[in-house]
Design a protein around this motif. Structure first.
Motif, mmCIF file in Angstrom:
data_model
loop_
_atom_site.group_PDB
_atom_site.id
_atom_site.type_symbol
_atom_site.label_atom_id
_atom_site.label_comp_id
_atom_site.label_asym_id
_atom_site.label_seq_id
_atom_site.Cartn_x
_atom_site.Cartn_y
_atom_site.Cartn_z
ATOM 1 N N THR A 5 -56.425 -64.882 1.176
ATOM 2 C CA THR A 5 -56.557 -65.029 -0.016
ATOM 3 C C THR A 5 -58.371 -65.843 -0.094
ATOM 4 N N ALA A 6 -58.529 -65.966 0.965
ATOM 5 C CA ALA A 6 -59.720 -67.624 1.266
ATOM 6 C C ALA A 6 -60.970 -65.682 1.308
ATOM 7 N N VAL A 7 -60.660 -64.815 1.777
ATOM 8 C CA VAL A 7 -62.007 -63.649 2.323
ATOM 9 C C VAL A 7 -61.743 -62.704 0.705
ATOM 10 N N ALA A 8 -60.432 -62.030 0.332
ATOM 11 C CA ALA A 8 -60.311 -61.674 -1.069
ATOM 12 C C ALA A 8 -61.011 -62.942 -2.164
ATOM 13 N N ALA A 9 -61.521 -64.313 -2.238
ATOM 14 C CA ALA A 9 -61.237 -64.006 -3.253
ATOM 15 C C ALA A 9 -62.976 -64.441 -2.749
ATOM 16 N N CYS A 10 -63.017 -64.029 -2.322
ATOM 17 C CA CYS A 10 -65.098 -64.434 -1.925
ATOM 18 C C CYS A 10 -65.630 -63.226 -2.234
ATOM 19 N N ALA A 11 -64.869 -62.079 -1.733
ATOM 20 C CA ALA A 11 -65.473 -60.628 -2.313
ATOM 21 C C ALA A 11 -64.955 -60.615 -3.791
ATOM 22 N N LEU A 12 -64.157 -60.837 -4.637
ATOM 23 C CA LEU A 12 -64.195 -60.866 -5.922
ATOM 24 C C LEU A 12 -65.451 -61.812 -6.725
ATOM 25 N N VAL A 13 -66.446 -62.519 -5.987
ATOM 26 C CA VAL A 13 -66.802 -62.878 -6.623
ATOM 27 C C VAL A 13 -68.264 -62.777 -6.327
ATOM 28 N N VAL A 14 -68.291 -61.728 -5.319
ATOM 29 C CA VAL A 14 -69.315 -61.625 -4.967
ATOM 30 C C VAL A 14 -69.330 -59.931 -5.149
ATOM 31 N N ILE A 15 -68.174 -59.260 -5.829
ATOM 32 C CA ILE A 15 -68.476 -57.509 -7.136
ATOM 33 C C ILE A 15 -68.758 -58.116 -8.233
ATOM 34 N N ASP A 16 -67.805 -59.788 -9.542
ATOM 35 C CA ASP A 16 -68.582 -60.171 -10.147
ATOM 36 C C ASP A 16 -68.252 -61.388 -10.104
ATOM 37 N N PRO A 17 -69.644 -61.864 -10.352
ATOM 38 C CA PRO A 17 -70.124 -63.397 -10.201
ATOM 39 C C PRO A 17 -70.113 -63.858 -11.598
ATOM 40 N N GLN A 18 -69.020 -63.175 -11.871
ATOM 41 C CA GLN A 18 -68.941 -64.065 -13.926
ATOM 42 C C GLN A 18 -67.720 -64.558 -12.816
ATOM 43 N N ALA A 19 -66.873 -64.363 -11.866
ATOM 44 C CA ALA A 19 -65.697 -64.841 -12.110
ATOM 45 C C ALA A 19 -65.741 -66.025 -10.819
ATOM 46 N N LEU A 20 -67.016 -66.755 -10.573
ATOM 47 C CA LEU A 20 -67.126 -67.702 -10.081
ATOM 48 C C LEU A 20 -66.846 -69.222 -10.383
ATOM 49 N N VAL A 21 -66.557 -69.223 -11.924
ATOM 50 C CA VAL A 21 -65.894 -70.957 -11.678
ATOM 51 C C VAL A 21 -64.769 -70.330 -11.102
ATOM 52 N N PRO A 22 -63.615 -69.738 -12.309
ATOM 53 C CA PRO A 22 -62.311 -70.264 -12.450
ATOM 54 C C PRO A 22 -61.815 -69.636 -10.609
ATOM 55 N N VAL A 23 -62.852 -68.529 -9.816
ATOM 56 C CA VAL A 23 -62.170 -68.331 -8.498
ATOM 57 C C VAL A 23 -62.235 -69.841 -7.464
ATOM 58 N N THR A 24 -63.474 -70.374 -7.599
ATOM 59 C CA THR A 24 -63.271 -71.308 -6.949
ATOM 60 C C THR A 24 -62.502 -72.637 -7.228
ATOM 61 N N ALA A 25 -62.013 -73.082 -8.254
ATOM 62 C CA ALA A 25 -61.275 -73.197 -8.972
ATOM 63 C C ALA A 25 -59.898 -73.292 -8.368
ATOM 64 N N PHE A 26 -59.496 -71.488 -8.983
ATOM 65 C CA PHE A 26 -58.801 -71.474 -7.848
ATOM 66 C C PHE A 26 -58.345 -71.197 -6.527
ATOM 67 N N LEU A 27 -59.129 -71.450 -5.723
ATOM 68 C CA LEU A 27 -59.367 -71.683 -4.283
ATOM 69 C C LEU A 27 -59.200 -73.008 -3.813
ATOM 70 N N LEU A 28 -59.820 -73.771 -4.983
ATOM 71 C CA LEU A 28 -59.636 -75.289 -4.388
ATOM 72 C C LEU A 28 -58.061 -75.669 -5.002
ATOM 73 N N SER A 29 -57.442 -75.105 -5.836
ATOM 74 C CA SER A 29 -56.130 -75.671 -5.874
ATOM 75 C C SER A 29 -55.001 -74.764 -4.714
ATOM 76 N N PHE A 30 -55.480 -73.353 -4.310
ATOM 77 C CA PHE A 30 -54.668 -73.263 -3.672
ATOM 78 C C PHE A 30 -54.863 -73.419 -2.039
ATOM 79 N N MET A 31 -55.789 -73.612 -1.659
ATOM 80 C CA MET A 31 -56.252 -73.556 -0.152
ATOM 81 C C MET A 31 -56.246 -75.797 0.246
ATOM 82 N N VAL A 32 -56.248 -76.355 -1.061
ATOM 83 C CA VAL A 32 -55.668 -77.503 -0.889
ATOM 84 C C VAL A 32 -54.155 -78.559 -1.541
#
Length: 202
Positions: A92-119
């Motif tokens: 999930t962490a690697v795929a999420a980072c790739a998603l943000v690189v491909i689509d920078p507009q996804a930064l905020v929801p992806v960051t929130a998702f990672l915090l929720s999922f990873m913690v």
């Protein structure tokens, strides 16, 4: 609803020795994690959406496959469950980072998702170790409500697929709203689990 009275404890040996480690499902977990992470890193490096889709496909299909083989072959173990949980975070962490690189507009929801999922989700998923059950999939014998909200088939699908689906459609606000709702469920579930742990010690 707590169901401690229906809890079927594992034998002490199964808790002290949570393996075996050399099992078919663990091999599936290892392979799907390695392939998904490599594909995810390639997607990140080349900003390639097709590589990212391949990474998610390997991750999700492999995640279903290791669980299926564990049940089918009678090789469910606590070590395997922990390995699966940790491997999910790597994918999930690697795929999420790739998603943000491909689509920078996804930064905020992806960051929130990672915090929720990873913690939050990691703490919640590893909570099964506080009871003599094999994995989070069996948490219904501890508390059915927490299980329904987090590890039932519908809950598992909503945990990642809902957010990723909204992002894939360019619905960033919807993705963020989904993350907030899921995060709230995780916070409530963690509070409930803490209550259960404290109650079991009392």
């Amino acid at each position: 609803m707590t169901t401690h009275d229906t809890l079927q404890p594992l034998a002490p040996a199964a808790i002290a020795h949570p393996g075996p480690f050399l099992t078919v499902p663990n091999a599936v977990t290892l392979v799907r994690t390695a392939v998904a992470v490599v594909l995810g890193l390639a997607a990140l490096t080349h900003a390639d959406v097709y590589l990212l889709l391949a990474a998610y496909a390997v991750y999700w299909i492999g995640d279903m496959a290791d669980g299926w083989t564990a049940r089918r072959l009678g090789q469910e173990t606590r070590a395997g469950a922990a390995f699966d949980i940790i491997s999910d975070r790597a994918c999930t962490a690697v795929a999420a980072c790739a998603l943000v690189v491909i689509d920078p507009q996804a930064l905020v929801p992806v960051t929130a998702f990672l915090l929720s999922f990873m913690v939050l989700d990691t703490m919640l998923s590893l909570a099964f170790l506080c009871w003599p059950v094999l994995s989070p999939n069996h948490f219904h014998v501890v508390d059915r409500t927490v299980w329904m909200l987090n590890w039932s088939p519908a809950a598992k699908a909503a945990n990642t697929a809902g957010v990723i689906g909204a992002l894939a459609l360019g619905q960033y606000d919807a993705a963020l709203a989904c993350v907030v709702v899921i995060g709230a469920v995780k916070v409530w579930s963690l509070a409930r689990v803490v209550e259960l742990v404290e109650g079991s010690r009392g």
